[in-house]
Design a protein around this motif. Structure first.
Motif, PDB file in Angstrom:
ATOM      1  N   VAL A  13     -11.387  28.774 -36.050  1.00 38.27           N
ATOM      2  CA  VAL A  13     -10.800  29.607 -34.762  1.00 38.27           C
ATOM      3  C   VAL A  13     -10.516  30.885 -35.240  1.00 38.27           C
ATOM      4  O   VAL A  13     -10.585  32.000 -34.517  1.00 38.27           O
ATOM      5  CB  VAL A  13      -9.829  28.781 -33.967  1.00 38.27           C
ATOM      6  CG1 VAL A  13      -9.257  29.455 -32.799  1.00 38.27           C
ATOM      7  CG2 VAL A  13     -10.519  27.585 -33.406  1.00 38.27           C
ATOM      8  N   PHE A  16     -13.186  33.142 -36.004  1.00 39.23           N
ATOM      9  CA  PHE A  16     -13.939  33.733 -34.579  1.00 39.23           C
ATOM     10  C   PHE A  16     -12.926  34.817 -34.049  1.00 39.23           C
ATOM     11  O   PHE A  16     -13.878  35.641 -33.672  1.00 39.23           O
ATOM     12  CB  PHE A  16     -14.096  32.462 -33.837  1.00 39.23           C
ATOM     13  CG  PHE A  16     -14.850  32.600 -32.612  1.00 39.23           C
ATOM     14  CD1 PHE A  16     -16.040  33.257 -32.396  1.00 39.23           C
ATOM     15  CD2 PHE A  16     -13.880  32.572 -31.687  1.00 39.23           C
ATOM     16  CE1 PHE A  16     -16.399  33.527 -31.113  1.00 39.23           C
ATOM     17  CE2 PHE A  16     -14.396  32.828 -30.308  1.00 39.23           C
ATOM     18  CZ  PHE A  16     -15.713  33.261 -30.067  1.00 39.23           C
ATOM     19  N   MET A  46     -13.119  24.936 -32.149  1.00 41.95           N
ATOM     20  CA  MET A  46     -14.235  25.763 -31.820  1.00 41.95           C
ATOM     21  C   MET A  46     -15.122  24.762 -31.247  1.00 41.95           C
ATOM     22  O   MET A  46     -15.456  23.758 -31.613  1.00 41.95           O
ATOM     23  CB  MET A  46     -14.895  26.381 -33.094  1.00 41.95           C
ATOM     24  CG  MET A  46     -14.067  27.443 -33.419  1.00 41.95           C
ATOM     25  SD  MET A  46     -13.906  29.011 -32.143  1.00 41.95           S
ATOM     26  CE  MET A  46     -15.509  29.146 -31.943  1.00 41.95           C
ATOM     27  N   TRP A  47     -15.786  25.062 -30.049  1.00 39.42           N
ATOM     28  CA  TRP A  47     -16.832  24.411 -29.310  1.00 39.42           C
ATOM     29  C   TRP A  47     -18.079  25.113 -29.522  1.00 39.42           C
ATOM     30  O   TRP A  47     -18.071  26.108 -28.770  1.00 39.42           O
ATOM     31  CB  TRP A  47     -16.424  24.000 -27.859  1.00 39.42           C
ATOM     32  CG  TRP A  47     -15.330  22.893 -27.801  1.00 39.42           C
ATOM     33  CD1 TRP A  47     -14.066  23.103 -28.180  1.00 39.42           C
ATOM     34  CD2 TRP A  47     -15.501  21.414 -27.474  1.00 39.42           C
ATOM     35  NE1 TRP A  47     -13.645  21.844 -27.893  1.00 39.42           N
ATOM     36  CE2 TRP A  47     -14.316  20.917 -27.448  1.00 39.42           C
ATOM     37  CE3 TRP A  47     -16.721  20.811 -26.840  1.00 39.42           C
ATOM     38  CZ2 TRP A  47     -13.960  19.636 -27.072  1.00 39.42           C
ATOM     39  CZ3 TRP A  47     -16.535  19.602 -26.753  1.00 39.42           C
ATOM     40  CH2 TRP A  47     -15.553  19.065 -26.521  1.00 39.42           C
ATOM     41  N   SER A  50     -19.124  29.910 -29.922  1.00 38.28           N
ATOM     42  CA  SER A  50     -18.299  30.713 -29.120  1.00 38.28           C
ATOM     43  C   SER A  50     -17.248  30.624 -28.064  1.00 38.28           C
ATOM     44  O   SER A  50     -16.786  31.376 -27.566  1.00 38.28           O
ATOM     45  CB  SER A  50     -19.363  31.768 -28.507  1.00 38.28           C
ATOM     46  OG  SER A  50     -20.011  30.891 -27.341  1.00 38.28           O
ATOM     47  N   VAL A  52     -13.575  28.443 -27.575  1.00 36.29           N
ATOM     48  CA  VAL A  52     -12.223  28.001 -28.267  1.00 36.29           C
ATOM     49  C   VAL A  52     -11.616  26.998 -27.091  1.00 36.29           C
ATOM     50  O   VAL A  52     -11.348  27.473 -26.110  1.00 36.29           O
ATOM     51  CB  VAL A  52     -11.353  29.099 -28.518  1.00 36.29           C
ATOM     52  CG1 VAL A  52      -9.897  28.536 -28.998  1.00 36.29           C
ATOM     53  CG2 VAL A  52     -11.708  30.118 -29.453  1.00 36.29           C
ATOM     54  N   SER A  78     -13.245  32.263 -24.097  1.00 35.12           N
ATOM     55  CA  SER A  78     -14.368  33.068 -24.961  1.00 35.12           C
ATOM     56  C   SER A  78     -14.085  34.330 -24.964  1.00 35.12           C
ATOM     57  O   SER A  78     -14.265  34.843 -23.782  1.00 35.12           O
ATOM     58  CB  SER A  78     -15.824  32.463 -24.930  1.00 35.12           C
ATOM     59  OG  SER A  78     -16.507  33.107 -25.824  1.00 35.12           O
TER      60      SER A  78
END
Length: 142
Positions: A13, A16, A46-47, A50, A52, A78
């Protein structure tokens, strides 16, 4: 049944959020992650590439032609270039009723778009996150 495309991953995360563009999305993304962590009591995950997300639930969406089921985050965001996408805030009637007090936002089919975190009411956002996560009766977690 089609396979679900957006699933939890082991991606970082932090990495990202640190790569978000434009630069102000980095700070806003970290602020949102901290806020949602405080309000949900969950660690961010993270899913897909992109989103969270915080927490998850199983869903079943029956239709006439096929039945769709899977796992989805209770609340997520996101930090996209044009706007921050917030997921789960308007899914429940309590959240939908509170949404007009959020401030400057627009809506999509399943999400709320915010151009700047500073343009919304943080107290309302915190309440919306608690509602989406199922903690609506809990006091604020500050």
């Amino acid at each position: 049944m089609a396979a679900q495309k957006t699933l939890p991953t082991d991606a970082s995360v932090e990495a990202f959020l640190d790569a978000a563009q434009p630069a102000r999305r980095v700070e806003e993304g970290h602020r949102l992650a901290a806020l949602m962590r405080e309000e949900t009591g969950e660690e961010p995950v993270m899913w897909g590439p992109s989103m969270v997300g915080f927490g998850s639930y199983r869903y079943v969406s029956p239709s006439r032609t096929s039945r769709t089921e899977g796992e989805w985050p209770k609340v997520a965001f996101s930090p996209r270039k044009a706007a921050i996408s917030l997921y789960g805030l308007k899914d429940l009637p309590e959240g939908a009723a509170l949404l007009p007090g959020l401030g400057e936002y627009t809506e999509g089919a399943g999400c709320v778009y915010v151009k700047r975190l500073d343009a919304i009411d943080e107290a309302v956002l915190r309440r919306l996150v608690r509602i989406a996560h199922g903690r609506q009766d809990d006091p604020p977690r500050r």
